[in-house]
Scaffold this motif. Structure first.
Motif, PDB file in Angstrom:
ATOM      1  N   ILE A 181      24.618 -33.500   6.219  1.00  0.00           N
ATOM      2  CA  ILE A 181      24.035 -34.419   7.199  1.00  0.00           C
ATOM      3  C   ILE A 181      24.867 -35.704   7.227  1.00  0.00           C
ATOM      4  N   PRO A 182      25.253 -36.184   8.411  1.00  0.00           N
ATOM      5  CA  PRO A 182      25.975 -37.463   8.452  1.00  0.00           C
ATOM      6  C   PRO A 182      25.058 -38.612   8.099  1.00  0.00           C
ATOM      7  N   GLY A 183      25.593 -39.599   7.390  1.00  0.00           N
ATOM      8  CA  GLY A 183      24.804 -40.761   7.022  1.00  0.00           C
ATOM      9  C   GLY A 183      24.679 -41.744   8.175  1.00  0.00           C
ATOM     10  N   ILE A 184      24.203 -42.932   7.864  1.00  0.00           N
ATOM     11  CA  ILE A 184      24.015 -43.982   8.868  1.00  0.00           C
ATOM     12  C   ILE A 184      25.385 -44.569   9.218  1.00  0.00           C
ATOM     13  N   ALA A 185      25.770 -44.474  10.477  1.00  0.00           N
ATOM     14  CA  ALA A 185      27.094 -44.946  10.892  1.00  0.00           C
ATOM     15  C   ALA A 185      27.107 -45.204  12.387  1.00  0.00           C
ATOM     16  N   SER A 186      28.125 -45.920  12.838  1.00  0.00           N
ATOM     17  CA  SER A 186      28.283 -46.167  14.271  1.00  0.00           C
ATOM     18  C   SER A 186      28.813 -44.910  14.949  1.00  0.00           C
ATOM     19  N   ILE A 187      28.634 -44.854  16.266  1.00  0.00           N
ATOM     20  CA  ILE A 187      29.119 -43.708  17.035  1.00  0.00           C
ATOM     21  C   ILE A 187      30.627 -43.515  16.892  1.00  0.00           C
ATOM     22  N   PRO A 188      31.476 -44.563  17.028  1.00  0.00           N
ATOM     23  CA  PRO A 188      32.918 -44.351  16.852  1.00  0.00           C
ATOM     24  C   PRO A 188      33.270 -43.798  15.472  1.00  0.00           C
ATOM     25  N   THR A 189      32.579 -44.268  14.432  1.00  0.00           N
ATOM     26  CA  THR A 189      32.852 -43.767  13.078  1.00  0.00           C
ATOM     27  C   THR A 189      32.492 -42.291  12.976  1.00  0.00           C
TER      28      THR A 189
END
Length: 359
Positions: free
Chosen positions: A260-268
């Motif tokens: 699962i991807p963590g908390i991050a911005s869309i570009p990241t």
């Protein structure tokens, strides 16, 4: 000639009808419409009972979640798992230590030692193509044994700088050396959305080989750790395909930890998704309505993905899914705190999102 008064009467009648319908006249129509929309949203929102049920399903899914860390981030930030006086991860949490091409294995050992001191469980990556020969493999395993490491994640890797005699995780497993040095649990790669280079039939044959390995080895058991995805559908389809091909009995399963991807911005998230070869679910990130209307620099949370997976795992009797593995692309502390809050039940379920309680 037409009486001018007859021309005005329909207008007056329309005015009266408009006023009679809303009760307040044209000027106040917009506030009334806003109230109607608000009422509709309340009607369509989940009931308190259904929200509590979904909350418990998410807590069940997040129980015992694991997370990744790079040696560099841990060694340069001694208090990376604390926020003030608060520990961001529960004692005993499994923390995978990544190994990038060209990295020094001594850094992995240093990280393992620090994690154990903090009461966390180190799970180092062992990269087949970074291991030159049997002697090097034995040396690394010996160092892990000295630190009482009993679990690793074994991957093929993409390091072409080493002239290695091992080309896959299966080559390492076949040596039998992992069991000799006390390794009891081994995570191997799973690809619900396929691989950018390896054909699907090759991936499936590798799964078949690992499944058979798991059936005949009692001391070193395998589990699957998947690439990260943005949509539950390919994960569910893959899980069901495993059940169909390998069986539904508990003894036949290789537990799956879903990436699962963590908390991050869309570009990241887009950057890591493209570099890691995320498949069709990348379209969910690119084209979802939330992305289109949200500032790209704000942090995104995998709310819907977790809700969909939690619902599936609660109803799928024979699922192989056994937990969650977090890739904290947007920052370790941010993701660790958010996922730990979910695991502790410190959040609310809204219509299509999760609201973590602020401290």
């Amino acid at each position: 000639s037409v009486d001018p008064c007859l021309c005005r009467r329909p207008q007056a009648k329309t005015q009266r009808a408009w006023t009679g319908w809303f009760g307040y006249g044209k000027r106040n129509a917009m506030p009334i419409l806003a109230n109607i929309l608000l009422l509709l949203s309340i009607v369509n929102s989940p009931s308190p009972d259904s929200s509590l049920k979904m909350k418990q399903k998410i807590v069940n899914l997040l129980k015992g979640f694991s997370i990744e860390i790079t040696p560099a981030s841990l060694l340069r930030t001694p208090d990376v798992f604390t926020q003030g006086t608060t520990n961001l991860l529960p004692v005993g949490t499994s923390v995978a230590i990544t190994s990038l091409p060209g990295s020094d294995f001594s850094d992995t050992i240093a990280c393992a030692e620090k994690l154990k001191k903090w009461g966390l469980k180190p799970v180092p990556h062992l990269v087949a193509r970074s291991v030159q020969d049997y002697a090097m493999l034995e040396d690394q395993l010996c160092q892990l044994q000295e630190k009482q490491v009993t679990e690793i994640i074994l991957i093929a890797g993409s390091d072409n700088s080493v002239d290695s005699m091992f080309s896959s995780s299966m080559d390492i497993l076949a040596t039998g050396m992992l069991e000799q040095y006390g390794i009891q649990r081994i995570g191997v790669a799973g690809h619900p959305e396929g691989h950018t280079i390896i054909p699907d039939d090759h991936l499936w044959k590798a799964l078949e080989w690992k499944y058979k390995y798991n059936q005949y080895h009692e001391t070193a058991k395998l589990y699957l750790v998947t690439q990260f995805c943005f949509d539950a559908e390919p994960i569910i389809s893959w899980d069901q395909a495993l059940q169909k091909s390998f069986g539904v009995n508990a003894a036949d399963r290789m537990p799956i930890r879903i990436g699962i991807p963590g908390i991050a911005s869309i570009p990241t998230l887009l950057k890591y998704a493209q570099s890691c070869g995320v498949g069709p679910s990348l379209k969910i990130l690119r084209h979802s309505s939330s992305v289109r209307r949200t500032n790209l620099l704000t942090h995104q949370a995998p709310d819907k993905l977790l809700m969909d997976l939690a619902q599936y795992c609660d109803t799928a009797e024979n699922t192989w899914i056994d937990g969650i593995h977090v890739y904290p692309f947007g920052g370790l502390q941010l993701s660790a705190a958010w996922f730990n809050s979910l695991a502790q039940g410190d959040f609310d379920v809204l219509h299509d999102s999760l609201s973590v309680h602020s401290n």
